[in-house]
Structures are given as C-alpha cells and as structure tokens.
Design an enzyme around this catalytic site. Sequence first.
Site, mmCIF file in Angstrom:
data_model
loop_
_atom_site.group_PDB
_atom_site.id
_atom_site.type_symbol
_atom_site.label_atom_id
_atom_site.label_comp_id
_atom_site.label_asym_id
_atom_site.label_seq_id
_atom_site.Cartn_x
_atom_site.Cartn_y
_atom_site.Cartn_z
ATOM 1 N N HIS A 1 0.804 -11.516 1.969
ATOM 2 C CA HIS A 1 -0.306 -11.184 1.482
ATOM 3 C C HIS A 1 -1.235 -11.868 0.506
ATOM 4 C CE1 HIS A 1 -1.641 -6.715 0.385
ATOM 5 N NE2 HIS A 1 -2.462 -7.375 0.180
ATOM 6 N N TYR B 1 0.907 -1.235 0.032
ATOM 7 C CA TYR B 1 0.108 0.075 -0.039
ATOM 8 C C TYR B 1 0.714 1.100 0.027
ATOM 9 C CZ TYR B 1 -3.532 -3.251 1.677
ATOM 10 O OH TYR B 1 -4.473 -4.458 1.820
HETATM 11 N N1 LIG Z 1 -5.560 -8.762 1.777
HETATM 12 C C1 LIG Z 1 -5.900 -8.234 0.621
HETATM 13 O O1 LIG Z 1 -5.539 -8.632 -0.343
HETATM 14 C C2 LIG Z 1 -6.799 -7.075 0.663
HETATM 15 C C3 LIG Z 1 -7.425 -6.549 -0.602
HETATM 16 C C4 LIG Z 1 -7.914 -5.456 -0.518
HETATM 17 C C5 LIG Z 1 -8.312 -4.744 0.742
HETATM 18 N N2 LIG Z 1 -7.585 -5.216 1.917
HETATM 19 C C6 LIG Z 1 -7.816 -4.540 3.160
HETATM 20 O O2 LIG Z 1 -9.199 -4.413 3.386
HETATM 21 C C7 LIG Z 1 -9.381 -2.890 3.713
HETATM 22 C C8 LIG Z 1 -10.945 -2.834 3.064
HETATM 23 O O3 LIG Z 1 -11.081 -2.987 1.840
HETATM 24 P P1 LIG Z 1 -11.551 -2.087 0.920
HETATM 25 O O4 LIG Z 1 -10.757 -0.848 1.139
HETATM 26 O O5 LIG Z 1 -11.195 -2.695 -0.330
HETATM 27 O O6 LIG Z 1 -12.970 -2.031 0.830
HETATM 28 P P2 LIG Z 1 -14.149 -1.321 1.983
HETATM 29 O O7 LIG Z 1 -13.540 -1.321 3.347
HETATM 30 O O8 LIG Z 1 -15.235 -2.495 1.915
HETATM 31 O O9 LIG Z 1 -14.783 -0.094 1.272
HETATM 32 C C9 LIG Z 1 -13.908 1.089 1.414
HETATM 33 C C10 LIG Z 1 -14.643 2.152 0.293
HETATM 34 O O10 LIG Z 1 -16.088 2.135 0.965
HETATM 35 C C11 LIG Z 1 -16.007 3.744 1.523
HETATM 36 N N3 LIG Z 1 -16.716 3.765 2.930
HETATM 37 C C12 LIG Z 1 -16.235 3.005 3.874
HETATM 38 N N4 LIG Z 1 -17.495 3.064 5.079
HETATM 39 C C13 LIG Z 1 -18.229 3.880 4.310
HETATM 40 C C14 LIG Z 1 -19.474 4.308 5.097
HETATM 41 N N5 LIG Z 1 -19.859 4.085 6.002
HETATM 42 N N6 LIG Z 1 -20.377 4.763 4.092
HETATM 43 C C15 LIG Z 1 -20.075 5.151 2.794
HETATM 44 N N7 LIG Z 1 -19.034 4.731 2.390
HETATM 45 C C16 LIG Z 1 -17.873 4.098 3.053
HETATM 46 C C17 LIG Z 1 -14.761 4.188 1.643
HETATM 47 O O11 LIG Z 1 -14.843 5.584 1.087
HETATM 48 P P3 LIG Z 1 -14.182 7.011 2.183
HETATM 49 O O12 LIG Z 1 -12.914 6.716 2.410
HETATM 50 O O13 LIG Z 1 -14.623 8.001 1.384
HETATM 51 O O14 LIG Z 1 -15.015 6.863 3.397
HETATM 52 C C18 LIG Z 1 -14.130 3.487 0.337
HETATM 53 O O15 LIG Z 1 -14.114 4.008 -0.864
HETATM 54 C C19 LIG Z 1 -8.474 -2.145 2.864
HETATM 55 O O16 LIG Z 1 -8.161 -0.851 3.129
HETATM 56 C C20 LIG Z 1 -7.301 -3.034 3.127
HETATM 57 O O17 LIG Z 1 -6.608 -2.491 4.199
HETATM 58 C C21 LIG Z 1 -6.766 -6.139 1.808
#
Ligand SMILES: NC(=O)c1ccc[n+]([C@@H]2O[C@H](COP(=O)([O-])OP(=O)(O)OC[C@H]3O[C@@H](n4cnc5c(N)ncnc54)[C@H](OP(=O)(O)O)[C@@H]3O)[C@@H](O)[C@H]2O)c1
Length: 276
Positions: free
Chosen positions: A108, A50
Amino acid sequence: MDIPSVKLNNGYVIPMVGLGTSGLLGRPSVTAVAGALRSGYRMIDTASRYSNERSVGMGLRQSGVPRDDVVVQTKLGGGDQGFDEAINAAQDSARRLAVDHIDIYLIHWPCPSLGRTVESWKALLTLADEGFIRTAGVSNFTQRQLQSLYDETGRWPALNQIQCSPALARTELREFMTENGIHAQAWHPTGRKEGMLGEPAVIRLARKYGKSPTQIALRWAVQQGISVVPKSSHAGRQIENADLFDFAFEPDDLTALAELDRGEKAARDSEVEEEF
Ligand SMILES: NC(=O)c1ccc[n+]([C@@H]2O[C@H](COP(=O)([O-])OP(=O)(O)OC[C@H]3O[C@@H](n4cnc5c(N)ncnc54)[C@H](OP(=O)(O)O)[C@@H]3O)[C@@H](O)[C@H]2O)c1
C-alpha cells in the site's frame, strides 16, 4: 456498460475503470459493490486499511456476478510489512474477502522507515509464483523505490497505483514506469480535492463534450492508458464514472489540461509520508 481493458506486464488483463471503496463501510459498502458489479464494473479496489474487506466480499457475492469475472484488488498495510507478515496478511485479506485467491495484491505504501519493503516485495513475488495472488504490484512508489525493488529481485511490479489526475499528472514517474512496463493506475482520479473540477478549462471541456467535470478528469487518465478507480457510493455516479469511452480529447484539449498540473511537489511524498 462495456469497460475496455488493459494487459499488464504479466499478461493479466484488467478493466480501465474499477470501483474505489475507501470510506465505504458496512451496509453501504455491500450495496455499492454489488450495485457496481451489477451495472458492469468488473474490478474492485480495497485495502486492509479501509476495514471493509468483509463488506466488499459480501457485495461481490450478493452481486451474482461470477467470482472469476471480477478483479479483486487489495493491499498490504504498512503494519504488516515483512516477509512472513505479508504472507499472513494476504491470507487474512483473502479470508475477510471470502475468496480463495487475490487477483491483485499491492504494497500500500513503501514506508521507508520500516526498512521492510524489499522483504514484503519478495513475499508478494512468492505468493504470485504460488498462484495465491495473480498479480503483484505496489502503490505510492517513487522511481527510486521502484528501482530498489528491481535491483534486489530483478522483477518490476506489474502495477503502481499512484495519486494522479490532471492536477497531479506525475509525468516523470509515469515515463519511468512506461519504460519499465509498469502500469499506472490512478487513485483520487477525480482530482476534486485539488479543486480541479471547478477549473475553467475543465468546465469548458465538459460543455464541449456534453460530459461532467468528473468525466473530463477520468477521460484524461484513460485516454493516456492510465486505469482509474473512482469511488462512488451512488449508483448513477458509478455509471457516469465508467461512461468515458464515447469521446476523445483533441491535442489542444490535452494541452489545456496539461496546464493544470501542479507538479510533483504537490503530490504526497512517499519518501516522507507513511501509513501504517
Ligand atoms: N493507494 C492509496 O494510497 C490510495 C489512496 C486514496 C485512495 N485510494 C483508492 O482510490 C479510490 C479513489 O480515490 P478517492 O476515493 O480518494 O477519490 P475519488 O474517487 O477521486 O473521489 C471520490 C469522491 O468523489 C465523489 N464522486 C465520485 N464520482 C462522482 C461524480 N461522478 N460526481 C460527483 N461526485 C463524485 C464521491 O462521492 P459519492 O460517493 O457521494 O459519489 C467521493 O466523495 C479510493 O476509494 C481507494 O480505493 C488509494
């Protein structure tokens, strides 16, 4: 904000909700991490991939929350797989985060074409035995890939961070993980990319419980013992995403959400997809 916790198979205790940080860079990353910790979050999920470990570490220090009260979770990138490489990569991550140990360190992605997953896992176990990392885990591992780690070392990961939401329930994989004491942690737990938050069943439950569709998706996970790491750069949404523990779904609600599962084929396939 009081976030419940869960005990892993090594006795280490983690919160059921942590802050995801994918896509957060520089000053917004510092602000998001510091703000989340000040409002009560106690776990931060990052990764060398990241490119934000420095700003996450800065946010940790700026929050004023004692280091030992926070679970810092980061990940080994595919390009750093291998025994010596993984040892060095963990030390590099800790240096960028400016911490003297890492609480949870995950492989990862398995990246099968590299053929280095088992050597990497042995490195993580060595780091855990030496106390440099508190917990060794993995991310995006299938049942077969988890089994191969166990077959080669006799030790299961404490945690597997997987793509998981009502849209991708991962039921069979999670059953296998439960049988073997591997905690499930959900990435992309809001399921918004799968369009799940507009589903009539989710909207109906949001109205029924006076919650947002995002909270319905996150509650689905935590009610089943799956921890979540939703990412938000917005202070109000961070608080919303941890406010999941004053309501509970009834069996019929869970049945309705189960119908949204698109099945294993809709999830990213770690036998084929690789990130390094
Ligand atoms: N291990 C892996 O391969 C892997 C892959 C992907 C992700 N991850 C980890 O998992 C975390 C979460 O996954 P993700 O970031 O893909 O998806 P997520 O957390 O499901 O969704 C994030 C998105 O949703 C929005 N959001 C979050 N809460 C909200 C709410 N209450 N109301 C409206 N919009 C909301 C955020 O925008 P705003 O910021 O504008 O609120 C952002 O655009 C990542 O950040 C990372 O740390 C790991």
